[in-house]
Write a protein that holds these residues in place. Sequence first.
Motif, PDB file in Angstrom:
ATOM      1  N   UNK B  37       0.853  -1.185   0.000  1.00 42.64           N
ATOM      2  CA  UNK B  37       0.000   0.000   0.000  1.00 42.64           C
ATOM      3  C   UNK B  37       0.889   1.236   0.000  1.00 42.64           C
ATOM      4  N   UNK B  38       0.472   2.202  -0.785  1.00 39.64           N
ATOM      5  CA  UNK B  38       1.202   3.456  -0.877  1.00 39.64           C
ATOM      6  C   UNK B  38       0.242   4.598  -0.553  1.00 39.64           C
ATOM      7  N   UNK B  39       0.478   5.267   0.567  1.00 43.45           N
ATOM      8  CA  UNK B  39      -0.315   6.441   0.891  1.00 43.45           C
ATOM      9  C   UNK B  39       0.148   7.590   0.002  1.00 43.45           C
ATOM     10  N   UNK B  40      -0.662   8.611  -0.138  1.00 37.80           N
ATOM     11  CA  UNK B  40      -0.369   9.729  -1.034  1.00 37.80           C
ATOM     12  C   UNK B  40       1.000  10.325  -0.722  1.00 37.80           C
ATOM     13  N   UNK B  41       1.877  10.369  -1.744  1.00 38.16           N
ATOM     14  CA  UNK B  41       3.187  10.974  -1.579  1.00 38.16           C
ATOM     15  C   UNK B  41       4.113  10.246  -0.628  1.00 38.16           C
ATOM     16  N   UNK B  42       3.826   9.003  -0.368  1.00 37.57           N
ATOM     17  CA  UNK B  42       4.627   8.247   0.598  1.00 37.57           C
ATOM     18  C   UNK B  42       5.252   7.022  -0.053  1.00 37.57           C
ATOM     19  N   UNK B  43       6.033   6.325   0.762  1.00 43.68           N
ATOM     20  CA  UNK B  43       6.664   5.097   0.284  1.00 43.68           C
ATOM     21  C   UNK B  43       5.712   3.919   0.292  1.00 43.68           C
ATOM     22  N   UNK B  44       6.275   2.748   0.042  1.00 44.02           N
ATOM     23  CA  UNK B  44       5.482   1.532  -0.062  1.00 44.02           C
ATOM     24  C   UNK B  44       5.559   0.742   1.247  1.00 44.02           C
ATOM     25  N   UNK B  45       4.393   0.372   1.721  1.00 45.72           N
ATOM     26  CA  UNK B  45       4.298  -0.427   2.937  1.00 45.72           C
ATOM     27  C   UNK B  45       3.884  -1.838   2.565  1.00 45.72           C
ATOM     28  N   UNK B  46       4.703  -2.806   2.927  1.00 50.92           N
ATOM     29  CA  UNK B  46       4.368  -4.200   2.661  1.00 50.92           C
ATOM     30  C   UNK B  46       3.217  -4.639   3.549  1.00 50.92           C
ATOM     31  N   UNK B  47       2.163  -5.156   2.920  1.00 51.45           N
ATOM     32  CA  UNK B  47       0.995  -5.632   3.662  1.00 51.45           C
ATOM     33  C   UNK B  47       1.028  -7.143   3.852  1.00 51.45           C
ATOM     34  N   UNK B  48       1.159  -7.866   2.744  1.00 47.73           N
ATOM     35  CA  UNK B  48       1.143  -9.326   2.773  1.00 47.73           C
ATOM     36  C   UNK B  48       2.118  -9.863   1.745  1.00 47.73           C
ATOM     37  N   UNK B  49       2.626 -11.049   2.015  1.00 42.11           N
ATOM     38  CA  UNK B  49       3.373 -11.748   0.986  1.00 42.11           C
ATOM     39  C   UNK B  49       3.070 -13.233   1.076  1.00 42.11           C
ATOM     40  N   UNK B  50       3.286 -13.918  -0.037  1.00 41.46           N
ATOM     41  CA  UNK B  50       2.948 -15.330  -0.129  1.00 41.46           C
ATOM     42  C   UNK B  50       4.010 -16.061  -0.934  1.00 41.46           C
ATOM     43  N   UNK B  51       4.472 -17.181  -0.401  1.00 43.35           N
ATOM     44  CA  UNK B  51       5.469 -17.999  -1.096  1.00 43.35           C
ATOM     45  C   UNK B  51       4.839 -19.252  -1.697  1.00 43.35           C
ATOM     46  N   UNK B  52       3.534 -19.432  -1.535  1.00 44.10           N
ATOM     47  CA  UNK B  52       2.874 -20.592  -2.111  1.00 44.10           C
ATOM     48  C   UNK B  52       1.380 -20.562  -1.841  1.00 44.10           C
ATOM     49  N   UNK B  53       0.658 -21.474  -2.491  1.00 41.91           N
ATOM     50  CA  UNK B  53      -0.788 -21.540  -2.326  1.00 41.91           C
ATOM     51  C   UNK B  53      -1.148 -21.694  -0.847  1.00 41.91           C
ATOM     52  N   UNK B  54      -2.036 -20.838  -0.392  1.00 41.42           N
ATOM     53  CA  UNK B  54      -2.504 -20.911   0.981  1.00 41.42           C
ATOM     54  C   UNK B  54      -1.534 -20.414   2.025  1.00 41.42           C
ATOM     55  N   UNK B  55      -0.346 -19.980   1.606  1.00 41.50           N
ATOM     56  CA  UNK B  55       0.665 -19.489   2.548  1.00 41.50           C
ATOM     57  C   UNK B  55       0.705 -17.970   2.498  1.00 41.50           C
ATOM     58  N   UNK B  56       0.221 -17.344   3.560  1.00 46.59           N
ATOM     59  CA  UNK B  56       0.144 -15.894   3.615  1.00 46.59           C
ATOM     60  C   UNK B  56       0.843 -15.410   4.872  1.00 46.59           C
ATOM     61  N   UNK B  57       1.684 -14.410   4.694  1.00 47.62           N
ATOM     62  CA  UNK B  57       2.320 -13.764   5.844  1.00 47.62           C
ATOM     63  C   UNK B  57       1.873 -12.315   5.877  1.00 47.62           C
ATOM     64  N   UNK B  58       1.524 -11.858   7.066  1.00 45.34           N
ATOM     65  CA  UNK B  58       1.044 -10.498   7.236  1.00 45.34           C
ATOM     66  C   UNK B  58       2.092  -9.667   7.940  1.00 45.34           C
ATOM     67  N   UNK B  59       2.315  -8.465   7.406  1.00 46.36           N
ATOM     68  CA  UNK B  59       3.318  -7.595   7.990  1.00 46.36           C
ATOM     69  C   UNK B  59       2.764  -6.720   9.100  1.00 46.36           C
TER      70      UNK B  59
END
Lengths: 111, 114
Positions: B37-59
């Motif tokens: 997610x990128x707020x207006x005029x800001x950097x990028x914030x990692x929300x979630x990433x996934x290395x495989x089906x059904x595998x979700x990591x939340x930041x």
Amino acid sequence: AQTVTQSQPEMSVQEAETVTLSCTYDTSESDYYLFWYKQPPSRQMILVIRQEAYKQQNATENRFSVNFQKAAKSFSLKISDSQLGDAAMYFCAYRYNDMRFGAGTRLTVKP
Amino acid sequence: SQTIHQWPATLVQPVGSPLSLECTVEGTSNPNLYWYRQAAGRGLQLLFYSVGIGQISSEVPQNLSASRPQDRQFILSSKKLLLSDSGFYLCAWSYWQVVGVGYTFGSGTRLTVV
């Protein structure tokens, strides 16, 4: 935790001149990767240049080059012969596992 | 060649409504997938990433969730949107276990919660 700092929120350069954007990062790792991304008004993220931390030689891509100082944890981007199309937000990024971004520098190019 | 598709490009939703943003990758298998997610005029914030089906990591704990029902599909959801969920959302992919390559980003979704 790895952090990336871009201390220049905004920079300005005259067309055809050279500008350098600063980036520092914090890490305890020895092997990692660094990147510069460009985000024009379309907001599409475009990879500009990458640097492997284990390589001492600075990366170059046409008019874009970096000054990588590993001991100082510094990774600056130099844009030579600036063009109007270079106007964009520029993000520095560090990657060991996932990628961490700085807050960005907005570059304005004056004709 | 590999391509990443993200939609919709723009979305205006009322507070309290659900959200579903979709991202698909073509031309590669088992990619790592990311939501930023990128707020207006800001950097990028990692929300979630996934290395495989059904595998979700939340930041970060938040009002959003992510799912990966298929190898090359990544979905960002919310049951009830908040005003603070407004922003620019970017999906990205990278090769599995290849750290030296940068991420490739989708074209983004501009979400406005009203």
